[in-house]
Design a protein around this motif. Structure first.
Motif, mmCIF file in Angstrom:
data_model
loop_
_atom_site.group_PDB
_atom_site.id
_atom_site.type_symbol
_atom_site.label_atom_id
_atom_site.label_comp_id
_atom_site.label_asym_id
_atom_site.label_seq_id
_atom_site.Cartn_x
_atom_site.Cartn_y
_atom_site.Cartn_z
ATOM 1 N N ILE A 296 45.091 42.566 45.212
ATOM 2 C CA ILE A 296 46.053 42.634 44.254
ATOM 3 C C ILE A 296 45.845 41.211 43.322
ATOM 4 C CG2 ILE A 296 48.449 42.200 43.881
ATOM 5 C CD1 ILE A 296 49.149 44.100 46.087
ATOM 6 N N ILE A 297 45.544 40.066 44.339
ATOM 7 C CA ILE A 297 45.249 38.843 43.889
ATOM 8 C C ILE A 297 44.220 38.647 43.012
ATOM 9 C CG2 ILE A 297 44.751 36.296 44.678
ATOM 10 C CD1 ILE A 297 46.304 36.891 47.112
ATOM 11 N N HIS A 298 43.052 39.443 43.270
ATOM 12 C CA HIS A 298 41.765 39.642 42.634
ATOM 13 C C HIS A 298 41.914 40.225 41.321
ATOM 14 C CE1 HIS A 298 37.698 41.085 41.922
ATOM 15 N NE2 HIS A 298 37.511 39.941 41.690
ATOM 16 N N LYS A 299 42.813 41.325 41.215
ATOM 17 C CA LYS A 299 43.206 41.790 39.938
ATOM 18 C C LYS A 299 44.165 40.922 39.154
ATOM 19 C CE LYS A 299 43.358 46.797 41.256
ATOM 20 N NZ LYS A 299 44.193 47.794 41.413
ATOM 21 N N ILE A 300 44.857 40.121 39.735
ATOM 22 C CA ILE A 300 45.564 39.203 38.874
ATOM 23 C C ILE A 300 44.655 38.110 38.270
ATOM 24 C CG2 ILE A 300 47.360 37.329 39.192
ATOM 25 C CD1 ILE A 300 48.642 39.107 41.397
ATOM 26 N N CYS A 301 43.683 37.606 39.163
ATOM 27 C CA CYS A 301 42.726 36.767 38.518
ATOM 28 C C CYS A 301 42.035 37.068 37.637
ATOM 29 C CB CYS A 301 42.039 36.004 39.862
ATOM 30 S SG CYS A 301 42.909 35.181 40.964
ATOM 31 N N GLU A 302 41.560 38.402 37.764
ATOM 32 C CA GLU A 302 40.518 38.964 36.655
ATOM 33 C C GLU A 302 41.416 39.376 35.248
ATOM 34 O OE1 GLU A 302 39.193 42.861 38.410
ATOM 35 O OE2 GLU A 302 37.421 42.158 38.419
ATOM 36 N N ALA A 303 42.611 39.619 35.473
ATOM 37 C CA ALA A 303 43.438 39.805 34.219
ATOM 38 C C ALA A 303 43.686 38.427 33.375
ATOM 39 C CB ALA A 303 44.924 40.417 34.680
ATOM 40 N N LYS A 304 43.822 37.362 34.486
ATOM 41 C CA LYS A 304 43.743 36.167 33.617
ATOM 42 C C LYS A 304 42.480 35.367 33.329
ATOM 43 C CE LYS A 304 45.872 31.795 33.271
ATOM 44 N NZ LYS A 304 44.714 31.003 32.719
ATOM 45 N N GLY A 305 41.568 36.235 33.430
ATOM 46 C CA GLY A 305 40.124 35.672 33.131
ATOM 47 C C GLY A 305 39.607 34.628 33.941
#
Length: 669
Positions: A296-305
């Motif tokens: 989940i954290i990884h997806k959030i960071c990916e979404a943030k770029g």
């Protein structure tokens, strides 16, 4: 983001015969490594980077040479690190496995010989282990039960628990696998891969000249993950209010909207004692796990770029065939005795990639492995400082001669035992300060005779024609694990003979480890000799406090002589939330020429209240008493609360007390 990070970096160096080129590479490049880390502009100050070395060889044997472990404690003086490396040779070994368990124990254990900053400071605590050999107890033909260095391995007797120990104690652990370790040994590479999982990683290097770039990259990547952590925590504050940031959607964050901190807490929960925080939420689908929280954290960071500087090399280990079989055994093992059934790897663990190896730093999207390391950084900064474990805490206590004899039976030596209430895994550091006097002339010396884990033996000594009716001391116990605290003692006889008294004696005290900002410094009296011919007048104080030291004074005035005087000093970072300190004096409430027997006032702690009612250490720092009568002063505090206390500086009988003063240290316990 504020550039306020602290970095403790320790090289654990295999110093056996085959490691000479790697040691020389570290020696020749240490200044350049430090410069590149400084140039990252992530540190609070140049002194916020400290480097140490723990060199090791093998346990004692017929081929034993010079040492098993040789520590060089953390310091910001990089020239001294260079000198240590310059004189460190590579010799010994010979049987393959080395004293890894002993070396890691010396690096981490409670004696803290390396001088690590505590977790409460939020410092990066990074170990870079440079080796070409495994620990004892794994390879075929090497003693397994017990392991060869079990007597000295301490907390690493079960070497398989290395990863668990590193995570629990908030150390980032990198291993540089040198040369052909994967070809020579069956279990070395699987062991180090497991040991570094989640809170570091293992990097194979085929050439010694690549070591400087690797070390620099590892440090810079860790600093960048801290910056990423703080950026994401700031961005995702909205989650705690039920909102989502603009870059996230329902696919990125579960409908239950757990807070970012709760997700991070879930990742590190397996390395902690069970607590309520990681049980605050579940998703609608299933209970949250560490693996799911990372994704989940990884997806959030990916979404943030989000991108971070990442160490990249074209060479890595490829676990296939027999190597994969051995890795699966290592991954499931609970002790070294479970390392059975391995298959030979005569060609070694193969490398992925080809060509000449290169090491570089590139900016790439954050990986799941880096998210896990970021979570353990969160643990070090925000969970560890909240620990309620009393071990390793400061403690205050007192001793008075009337505990061992009545005041009417004066003695020159007065020995007593102070029993410590809090547990200590090793004998703590001890400071003493005078808090009570009843004698005809001021000749008093407090000193420590013996220290164990839970008891301190002290002596309150007078000499010559002094009659000591009673005296008392305050004791401050300082755990060796709290390396932010620095302390020491100074006596005027360190400057001049007692037969040549001075009105003012000063000494510039230099801290063994510089602070990032000027610290708080507290001083007080532990001994004094002013004789009987004039009024008893003595004062100690600290002036000109900088990040590197301060000036300590032991002074008198008017016609008084100080034949000798001793002071203790205590320094700590000014931004600590668990300590308050200061001074008070009768001069705060009255003029000196209006003497009174009883003097008291209420004060509030400078810096604001503590989290709960603290312990208090207090000791005299100033006296001005009329000659010709007994010197009688008693110091005590009452009405202690989280925000302040009431002090008392009293005399009795016919004593004329013109003035008296004291220093105090209060701390959470």
């Amino acid at each position: 983001m504020a550039n306020d990070q602290l970095l403790d970096l320790v090289f654990v160096l295999d110093a056996t015969g085959s490691m000479g080129p790697w040691i020389r590479s570290a020696e020749n490049s240490i200044n350049n490594i430090v410069k590149q880390i400084h140039d990252s502009n992530k540190l609070a100050s140049p002194s916020a980077l400290r480097v140490g070395v723990l060199a090791y060889r093998d346990v004692e044997s017929e081929s034993f040479v010079e040492f098993t472990t040789k520590p060089f404690p953390l310091t910001s003086n990089i020239d001294e690190v260079h000198k240590f490396l310059k004189h460190l040779g590579a010799t010994g070994g010979g049987d393959g496995p080395e004293a890894v368990a002993t070396a890691l124990d010396v690096t981490l254990n409670d004696a803290n010989v390396m001088g690590w900053l505590p977790s409460s400071k939020g410092a990066h605590r990074i170990i870079v282990h440079v080796t070409d050999a495994p620990p004892h107890g794994l390879e075929d033909g090497d003693p397994k039960n017990p392991t060869k260095d079990a007597k000295t391995a301490g907390m690493f007797k079960n070497i398989i628990r290395t990863n668990e120990i590193m995570k629990k104690n908030s150390f980032t652990y990198f291993v540089v696998s040198c040369g052909e370790m994967g070809k020579i040994y069956k279990w070395a590479v699987p062991f180090y891969r497991r040991a570094t999982s989640g809170n570091g990683y293992m990097l194979p290097l085929v050439r010694a000249d690549l070591l400087p770039n690797a070390i620099t990259a590892l440090a810079l990547e860790s600093l960048a993950l801290d910056t990423a952590l703080e950026e994401m925590r700031e961005e995702l504050k909205k989650l705690s209010g039920g909102e989502k940031p603009s870059f996230a959607n329902d696919e990125t964050i579960p409908k239950d909207r757990p807070t970012f901190d709760a997700l991070l807490h879930t990742v590190v929960a397996p390395a902690m004692t069970e607590g309520p925080e990681h049980r605050k939420f579940t998703t609608t689908e299933a209970p949250m796990t560490a693996e799911k929280a990372i994704k989940i954290i990884h997806k959030i960071c990916e979404a943030k770029g989000m991108k971070v500087p990442t160490l990249k090399t074209n060479i890595s280990y490829n676990f296939t065939g027999n190597a994969l079989h051995n890795w699966n055994i290592m991954e499931r093992a609970k002790t070294h005795e479970d390392i059975i059934g391995g298959l030979p790897t005569p060609e070694g663990i193969p490398f992925t990639g080809s060509g000449e190896q290169a090491v570089e730093i590139v900016y790439e999207p954050i990986s799941e492995a880096q998210v896990e390391r970021m979570a353990y950084r969160y643990k070090a900064k925000y969970i560890d400082p909240q620990s309620n474990n009393p071990a390793g805490k400061m403690e205050a206590a007192t001793f008075n001669t009337m505990e061992v004899r009545p005041w009417q039976n004066p003695q020159a030596h007065n020995v007593g035992a102070i029993h410590l209430k809090l547990p200590n895994s090793s004998p703590p550091n001890i400071l003493l300060g005078v808090n009570w006097l009843d004698m005809n002339t001021l000749r008093i010396k407090s000193h420590v005779l013996e220290v164990t884990n839970n008891r301190v033996k002290v002596d309150l000594e007078s000499w010559a024609d002094t009659v000591q009716y009673s005296a008392g001391v305050s004791l401050l116990s300082i755990p060796k694990s709290d390396t932010d605290i620095q302390f020491g003692r100074f006596n005027t006889m360190d400057d001049h003979a007692w037969t040549q008294p001075k009105k003012s004696t000063t000494r510039r005290i230099t801290f063994a480890r510089a602070y990032s900002t000027p610290p708080k410094v507290v001083v007080w009296l532990e001994s004094g000799d002013t004789g009987a011919a004039q009024n008893c007048r003595i004062i100690t104080k600290a002036e000109d406090i900088t990040t590197s030291g301060f000036t300590l004074h032991i002074d008198t005035w008017a016609d008084t002589n100080i034949w000798s005087g001793g002071a203790s000093w205590f320094a700590y970072s000014a931004n600590r939330k668990d300590i308050r300190s200061g001074t008070f004096s009768t001069n705060d409430i009255r003029v000196w020429n209006s003497p009174r027997l009883e003097n008291s006032a209420k004060i509030n702690f400078s810096g604001g209240p503590l989290s709960k009612t603290p312990q208090v250490f207090t000791a005299l720092n100033m006296l001005d008493i009329q000659r010709g009568r007994n010197i009688r002063v008693k110091l005590r505090v009452t009405d202690v609360s989280s925000g302040g206390l009431t002090w008392h500086l009293d005399s009795w009988a016919d004593t004329i007390q013109y003035a008296a003063g004291a220093s105090y240290i209060t701390f959470d316990h």
